[in-house]
Design a protein around this motif. Structure first.
Motif, PDB file in Angstrom:
ATOM      1  N   MET A 179       0.808  -1.293   0.111  1.00 22.52           N
ATOM      2  CA  MET A 179      -0.083  -0.095   0.052  1.00 22.52           C
ATOM      3  C   MET A 179       0.995   1.331   0.033  1.00 22.52           C
ATOM      4  O   MET A 179       2.094   1.309   0.328  1.00 22.52           O
ATOM      5  N   GLU A 180       0.291   2.461  -0.468  1.00 18.89           N
ATOM      6  CA  GLU A 180       0.939   3.712  -0.070  1.00 18.89           C
ATOM      7  C   GLU A 180       0.246   4.093   1.151  1.00 18.89           C
ATOM      8  O   GLU A 180      -0.821   3.874   1.288  1.00 18.89           O
ATOM      9  N   GLU A 181       1.468   5.033   1.613  1.00 19.34           N
ATOM     10  CA  GLU A 181       0.508   5.533   3.071  1.00 19.34           C
ATOM     11  C   GLU A 181      -0.434   6.644   2.830  1.00 19.34           C
ATOM     12  O   GLU A 181      -1.340   6.831   3.656  1.00 19.34           O
ATOM     13  N   GLU A 182      -0.649   7.348   1.632  1.00 24.13           N
ATOM     14  CA  GLU A 182      -1.631   8.109   1.661  1.00 24.13           C
ATOM     15  C   GLU A 182      -2.776   7.509   1.070  1.00 24.13           C
ATOM     16  O   GLU A 182      -3.958   8.120   0.825  1.00 24.13           O
ATOM     17  N   ASP A 183      -2.962   6.017   0.945  1.00 27.25           N
ATOM     18  CA  ASP A 183      -4.130   5.346   0.544  1.00 27.25           C
ATOM     19  C   ASP A 183      -5.242   5.480   1.470  1.00 27.25           C
ATOM     20  O   ASP A 183      -4.985   5.649   2.860  1.00 27.25           O
ATOM     21  N   GLY A 184      -6.709   5.761   1.319  1.00 30.42           N
ATOM     22  CA  GLY A 184      -7.511   5.715   2.066  1.00 30.42           C
ATOM     23  C   GLY A 184      -8.122   4.630   2.941  1.00 30.42           C
ATOM     24  O   GLY A 184      -8.002   3.436   2.342  1.00 30.42           O
ATOM     25  N   ILE A 185      -8.744   5.036   3.879  1.00 34.67           N
ATOM     26  CA  ILE A 185      -9.483   3.902   4.730  1.00 34.67           C
ATOM     27  C   ILE A 185     -10.728   4.408   5.390  1.00 34.67           C
ATOM     28  O   ILE A 185     -10.513   5.780   5.760  1.00 34.67           O
ATOM     29  N   VAL A 186     -11.765   3.781   5.167  1.00 34.89           N
ATOM     30  CA  VAL A 186     -12.985   4.303   5.577  1.00 34.89           C
ATOM     31  C   VAL A 186     -13.816   3.534   6.736  1.00 34.89           C
ATOM     32  O   VAL A 186     -13.536   2.168   6.336  1.00 34.89           O
ATOM     33  N   LEU A 187     -14.204   3.992   7.764  1.00 38.48           N
ATOM     34  CA  LEU A 187     -15.019   3.032   8.663  1.00 38.48           C
ATOM     35  C   LEU A 187     -16.255   3.734   8.898  1.00 38.48           C
ATOM     36  O   LEU A 187     -16.417   4.884   9.268  1.00 38.48           O
ATOM     37  N   VAL A 188     -17.481   2.816   9.078  1.00 42.08           N
ATOM     38  CA  VAL A 188     -18.499   3.385   9.520  1.00 42.08           C
ATOM     39  C   VAL A 188     -19.216   2.619  10.934  1.00 42.08           C
ATOM     40  O   VAL A 188     -19.015   1.260  10.868  1.00 42.08           O
ATOM     41  N   ILE A 189     -19.432   3.376  11.777  1.00 42.27           N
ATOM     42  CA  ILE A 189     -19.471   2.789  13.187  1.00 42.27           C
ATOM     43  C   ILE A 189     -20.929   3.057  13.713  1.00 42.27           C
ATOM     44  O   ILE A 189     -21.340   4.398  13.691  1.00 42.27           O
ATOM     45  N   ASP A 190     -21.667   2.174  13.998  1.00 45.74           N
ATOM     46  CA  ASP A 190     -22.799   2.321  14.730  1.00 45.74           C
ATOM     47  C   ASP A 190     -22.675   2.095  16.281  1.00 45.74           C
ATOM     48  O   ASP A 190     -22.068   1.084  16.611  1.00 45.74           O
ATOM     49  N   VAL A 191     -23.315   3.177  17.023  1.00 46.77           N
ATOM     50  CA  VAL A 191     -23.057   2.995  18.716  1.00 46.77           C
ATOM     51  C   VAL A 191     -24.207   2.271  18.851  1.00 46.77           C
ATOM     52  O   VAL A 191     -25.322   2.986  19.081  1.00 46.77           O
ATOM     53  N   VAL A 192     -24.218   0.932  19.533  1.00 47.16           N
ATOM     54  CA  VAL A 192     -25.363   0.260  19.662  1.00 47.16           C
ATOM     55  C   VAL A 192     -25.691   0.342  21.133  1.00 47.16           C
ATOM     56  O   VAL A 192     -26.704   0.521  21.483  1.00 47.16           O
ATOM     57  N   ALA A 193     -24.648   0.545  22.222  1.00 48.66           N
ATOM     58  CA  ALA A 193     -24.977   0.515  23.612  1.00 48.66           C
ATOM     59  C   ALA A 193     -23.659   1.330  24.165  1.00 48.66           C
ATOM     60  O   ALA A 193     -22.523   1.266  23.576  1.00 48.66           O
ATOM     61  N   ALA A 194     -23.789   1.598  25.314  1.00 49.69           N
ATOM     62  CA  ALA A 194     -22.697   2.380  26.086  1.00 49.69           C
ATOM     63  C   ALA A 194     -23.027   2.130  27.506  1.00 49.69           C
ATOM     64  O   ALA A 194     -24.081   1.828  27.988  1.00 49.69           O
ATOM     65  N   SER A 195     -21.762   2.066  28.396  1.00 47.04           N
ATOM     66  CA  SER A 195     -21.871   2.000  29.965  1.00 47.04           C
ATOM     67  C   SER A 195     -20.846   2.718  30.440  1.00 47.04           C
ATOM     68  O   SER A 195     -19.540   2.451  29.888  1.00 47.04           O
ATOM     69  N   SER A 196     -21.027   3.377  31.595  1.00 44.00           N
ATOM     70  CA  SER A 196     -19.858   4.066  32.264  1.00 44.00           C
ATOM     71  C   SER A 196     -19.223   3.176  33.553  1.00 44.00           C
ATOM     72  O   SER A 196     -18.801   3.791  34.610  1.00 44.00           O
ATOM     73  N   THR A 197     -19.414   1.940  33.460  1.00 41.46           N
ATOM     74  CA  THR A 197     -19.063   0.963  34.334  1.00 41.46           C
ATOM     75  C   THR A 197     -17.344   1.221  34.888  1.00 41.46           C
ATOM     76  O   THR A 197     -16.738   1.330  33.978  1.00 41.46           O
ATOM     77  N   ASP A 198     -17.143   1.313  36.049  1.00 41.14           N
ATOM     78  CA  ASP A 198     -15.881   1.272  36.658  1.00 41.14           C
ATOM     79  C   ASP A 198     -15.134   0.107  36.591  1.00 41.14           C
ATOM     80  O   ASP A 198     -15.525  -0.807  37.127  1.00 41.14           O
ATOM     81  N   PRO A 199     -14.175  -0.121  35.703  1.00 40.23           N
ATOM     82  CA  PRO A 199     -13.456  -1.416  35.563  1.00 40.23           C
ATOM     83  C   PRO A 199     -12.629  -1.802  36.661  1.00 40.23           C
ATOM     84  O   PRO A 199     -12.422  -2.956  36.541  1.00 40.23           O
ATOM     85  N   ALA A 200     -12.548  -1.035  37.619  1.00 40.75           N
ATOM     86  CA  ALA A 200     -11.767  -1.258  38.800  1.00 40.75           C
ATOM     87  C   ALA A 200     -12.493  -1.798  39.997  1.00 40.75           C
ATOM     88  O   ALA A 200     -11.857  -2.095  41.009  1.00 40.75           O
ATOM     89  N   GLY A 201     -13.986  -2.041  39.809  1.00 40.55           N
ATOM     90  CA  GLY A 201     -14.670  -2.263  40.895  1.00 40.55           C
ATOM     91  C   GLY A 201     -14.691  -3.733  41.132  1.00 40.55           C
ATOM     92  O   GLY A 201     -14.052  -4.484  40.614  1.00 40.55           O
ATOM     93  N   GLU A 202     -15.503  -4.140  42.150  1.00 41.44           N
ATOM     94  CA  GLU A 202     -15.889  -5.590  42.399  1.00 41.44           C
ATOM     95  C   GLU A 202     -17.152  -5.460  42.968  1.00 41.44           C
ATOM     96  O   GLU A 202     -17.597  -4.453  43.592  1.00 41.44           O
ATOM     97  N   VAL A 203     -17.726  -6.645  42.782  1.00 40.31           N
ATOM     98  CA  VAL A 203     -19.128  -6.784  43.548  1.00 40.31           C
ATOM     99  C   VAL A 203     -19.240  -6.748  44.933  1.00 40.31           C
ATOM    100  O   VAL A 203     -18.381  -7.091  45.512  1.00 40.31           O
ATOM    101  N   GLU A 204     -20.478  -6.439  45.449  1.00 42.72           N
ATOM    102  CA  GLU A 204     -20.540  -6.378  46.793  1.00 42.72           C
ATOM    103  C   GLU A 204     -21.768  -7.155  47.457  1.00 42.72           C
ATOM    104  O   GLU A 204     -22.546  -7.568  46.833  1.00 42.72           O
ATOM    105  N   GLY A 205     -21.482  -7.877  48.714  1.00 43.59           N
ATOM    106  CA  GLY A 205     -22.420  -8.759  49.456  1.00 43.59           C
ATOM    107  C   GLY A 205     -21.831  -9.786  50.134  1.00 43.59           C
ATOM    108  O   GLY A 205     -20.503 -10.032  50.105  1.00 43.59           O
TER     109      GLY A 205
END
Length: 341
Positions: A179-205
């Motif tokens: 490839m040439e570095e100037e060749d193009g690349i295209v992405l189409v992205i659909d945002v299906v779902a999102a979450s703000s979960t803390d990845p450093a947490g743990e469950v309680e109980g």
């Protein structure tokens, strides 16, 4: 070893595997008109609505921007996603010069199953969920963070177009791939779902005592200490127990799941992988073959907030992975189900 094998699955459908190796790069917003064409020079045409497979027309002779250009094709009506959030997305990526798809979650092509020998294909579920891409925004993962940076600040339900040059998005090694570095690349992205979960947490109980014949689990500063019962033969079939019952939503096949986990082998009780020791959890899609079968089977149907103890025999772990260091091992995991996306 990592328990999630999403990278292995998606790497199998990437014609440009170097896409997995590059660093993050910046992005600039571009305008859009009602035709779905990108701002400035009309290089890409996208038809279709979010939630349906997009049809993409790329111009192989157009000049693509050196820095990725982001165009919001359709703005969703969900919550706005922020850096550090987990997202579950559908995406299509094409290189412009050859107009070839490099990844397409809509087609869900058959890929090697986790724990299988190289080239052994997984059966596609006739009515099951498609494999999608789950990642944390702002972090390099299986693909460079620049690809998903364009969805930061956009509502769930949005469709976003990212255009750029392969030399910037993939890296200068594309020259060695013809490839040439100037060749193009295209992405189409659909945002299906999102979450703000803390990845450093743990469950309680309050944690239940282990069932008869199951390993003992005691938590310390670096997560669980798992003690396999002395002299006990490993189970021939998967064994599981909910140690702490959560009250969050039920996890269904196709969900993205955010977890903390630790794993030991039944044979020697040695830790072979632990997100607690790394200081941060991980996320993957459940029920699509992105993780070993024992995880798909044990975690589907559980609830966010559960702590799950599971013993997985080789046939649901890495038994089919010839030469894998864990091929003959029964795997014992403690998994905290922190969130869903």
């Amino acid at each position: 070893m990592t328990s999630t094998k999403t990278a292995q699955r998606l790497a199998a459908v990437l014609a440009v595997p170097a896409l997995l190796l590059v660093s993050a790069c910046g992005s600039d917003d571009g305008g859009s008109d009602n035709s779905g064409r990108s701002g400035g020079e009309a290089t890409t045409v996208v038809s279709g609505e979010p939630g349906a497979k997009p049809e993409i027309e790329v111009d192989p002779d157009a000049d693509y921007p050196e820095e990725p250009r982001v165009t919001v094709l359709t703005e969703g009506d969900g919550d706005e996603v922020a850096e550090g959030d987990y997202v579950r997305t559908d995406l299509v990526g094409m290189t412009a010069a050859d107009q070839a798809e490099q990844i397409n979650t809509w087609t869900d092509p058959t890929a090697p199953a986790p724990g299988s020998e190289d080239g052994e294909e997984a059966e596609e579920a006739e009515d099951g969920p498609r494999a999608q891409y789950v990642a944390r925004l702002g972090e390099d993962g299986m693909m460079p963070s620049a690809i998903l940076d364009g969805v930061i600040g956009q509502p769930v339900g949005s469709r976003v177009l990212v255009e750029g040059q392969v030399g910037t998005i993939i890296g200068p090694q594309v020259v060695q791939m013809g490839m040439e570095e100037e060749d193009g690349i295209v992405l189409v992205i659909d945002v299906v779902a999102a979450s703000s979960t803390d990845p450093a947490g743990e469950v309680e109980g309050e944690q239940a005592e282990p069932a008869e014949g199951m390993p003992e689990v005691v938590f310390g500063d670096e997560g669980p200490e798992i003690t396999v019962p002395e002299g006990e033969d490993p189970p021939a079939e998967r064994q599981e127990q909910v140690l702490i019952e959560g009250d969050g939503p039920e996890i269904t096949a196709g969900d993205g799941v955010i977890v903390q986990y630790a794993g030991v082998t039944w044979e020697d009780g040695e830790v072979f992988d632990s997100s607690w020791q790394r200081g941060e959890g991980t996320a993957f899609q459940i029920g699509v073959g992105a993780v070993v079968q024992g995880w798909d089977e044990a975690l589907t149907g559980k609830n966010v907030g559960d702590r799950v103890l599971v013993a997985i025999p080789p046939n649901e772990g890495y038994g089919a992975a010839e030469g894998h260091e864990l091929q003959d091992s029964t795997l014992v995991f403690v998994v905290d189900l922190l969130g869903v996306v």
